[in-house]
Motif scaffolding. Structure first.
Motif, PDB file in Angstrom:
ATOM      1  N   MET A  14       0.843  -1.195   0.000  1.00  5.47           N
ATOM      2  CA  MET A  14       0.000   0.000   0.000  1.00  5.47           C
ATOM      3  C   MET A  14       0.879   1.247   0.000  1.00  5.47           C
ATOM      4  N   ARG A  34      -2.999  10.460   7.437  1.00  2.00           N
ATOM      5  CA  ARG A  34      -3.554   9.432   8.320  1.00  2.00           C
ATOM      6  C   ARG A  34      -4.891   8.916   7.829  1.00  2.00           C
ATOM      7  N   ALA A  59      -4.582   6.891   4.541  1.00  2.00           N
ATOM      8  CA  ALA A  59      -4.011   5.567   4.823  1.00  2.00           C
ATOM      9  C   ALA A  59      -5.068   4.661   5.463  1.00  2.00           C
ATOM     10  N   LYS A  60      -5.900   5.235   6.323  1.00  2.00           N
ATOM     11  CA  LYS A  60      -6.949   4.454   6.978  1.00  2.00           C
ATOM     12  C   LYS A  60      -7.977   3.947   5.967  1.00  2.00           C
ATOM     13  N   GLU A  80      -6.403   1.131   4.076  1.00  2.00           N
ATOM     14  CA  GLU A  80      -6.360  -0.090   4.893  1.00  2.00           C
ATOM     15  C   GLU A  80      -7.724  -0.754   4.970  1.00  2.00           C
ATOM     16  N   GLU A  81      -8.754   0.064   5.053  1.00  2.00           N
ATOM     17  CA  GLU A  81     -10.123  -0.466   5.085  1.00  2.00           C
ATOM     18  C   GLU A  81     -10.427  -1.242   3.792  1.00  2.00           C
ATOM     19  N   LEU A 116      -8.218  -2.717   1.895  1.00  2.00           N
ATOM     20  CA  LEU A 116      -7.423  -3.959   1.925  1.00  2.00           C
ATOM     21  C   LEU A 116      -8.062  -5.006   2.830  1.00  2.00           C
ATOM     22  N   ASN A 117      -8.771  -4.548   3.873  1.00  2.00           N
ATOM     23  CA  ASN A 117      -9.463  -5.483   4.761  1.00  2.00           C
ATOM     24  C   ASN A 117     -10.725  -6.051   4.138  1.00  2.00           C
ATOM     25  N   ASP A 129      -2.768  -4.914  -4.046  1.00  2.00           N
ATOM     26  CA  ASP A 129      -2.120  -3.672  -3.630  1.00  2.00           C
ATOM     27  C   ASP A 129      -3.059  -2.472  -3.857  1.00  2.00           C
TER      28      ASP A 129
END
Lengths: 81, 147
Positions: free
Chosen positions: B1, B58, B61-62, B65-66, B68-69, B75
């Protein structure tokens, strides 16, 4: 704590950040305190539906407590992308 | 990421190629890019994009990440610019990779919905009498309910 303003909040108040000594317990109390200062603050905070708040760089709501907080930011709804 | 918040322009083709080349074992790459749209009559002189340094990195990035979850992705790459941009300049891009296209498309769509309303960027159109802050749209906020 540091209080930051972005976009038209910054323009209406005329500064992008300031140090504020406050006894306010919640964000809403801080807003009331700031609004009483000067007309430019009152004008900037007049329409609360159009304002968002972040506490220590995380979105929060107006009832959030301020204990231990270092940075509060006020801004209009975001328009990224 | 990878997340990049920058003033400088980026080369969409080069970024798309580099992103695709560093993937392995995937079957789909989706690239979306957002471009500064002129006002009717060509009145836009610039689009000024303000952001909240620190919180921007921040929160973006969050959001990545969400994604990716939620999906099985190879990627995610997000580049978003700030500063004064001219009409037709590239504002931002997202790239996602996955085994199959549905996941790549859906996650790119998700990233765009959240970047629009949950990343601390504000756009101001500069252009004579039309100068003013771009207002957030109701439908952009409603779009988050899809997820």
């Amino acid at each position: 704590m540091d209080v930051l303003y972005f976009a038209w909040m910054r323009e209406r108040i005329g500064i992008s950040r300031e140090k504020v000594e406050t006894g306010a317990v919640t964000v809403r109390q801080l807003v009331e305190e700031l609004s009483c200062r000067e007309p430019r603050y009152a004008a900037a905070f007049a329409d609360m539906d159009s304002i968002r708040v972040a506490i220590d760089q995380e979105l929060a709501d107006f009832d959030a407590p301020l204990a231990g907080v270092r940075e509060v930011a006020f801004f209009p709804p975001m328009t990224g992308g | 990421m990878e997340v990049r918040i920058q003033r400088e322009p980026f080369d969409l083709g080069a970024e798309a190629n580099a992103f695709s080349e560093r993937q392995s074992g995937i079957g789909a790459v989706v690239i979306f890019s957002g471009i500064v749209r002129d006002l009717p009559g060509g009145e836009l002189e610039a689009m000024e994009i303000e952001h909240y340094p620190g919180m921007t990195e921040r929160s973006v990035a969050k959001i990545a990440e969400e994604a990716l979850n939620r999906w099985s992705l190879g990627d995610v790459l997000i580049i978003h610019r700030y500063g004064a941009l001219k009409p037709d300049e590239m504002i931002m891009m997202v790239a996602t990779s996955a085994s199959h296209r549905a996941e790549a498309f859906q996650s790119a769509d998700f990233l765009m919905d959240f970047l629009k309303s949950r990343a601390p960027f504000w756009k101001k159109e500069i252009g004579g009498p039309r100068t003013g802050w771009v207002e957030a749209k109701r439908e952009d906020e409603d779009a988050l309910d899809r997820w």
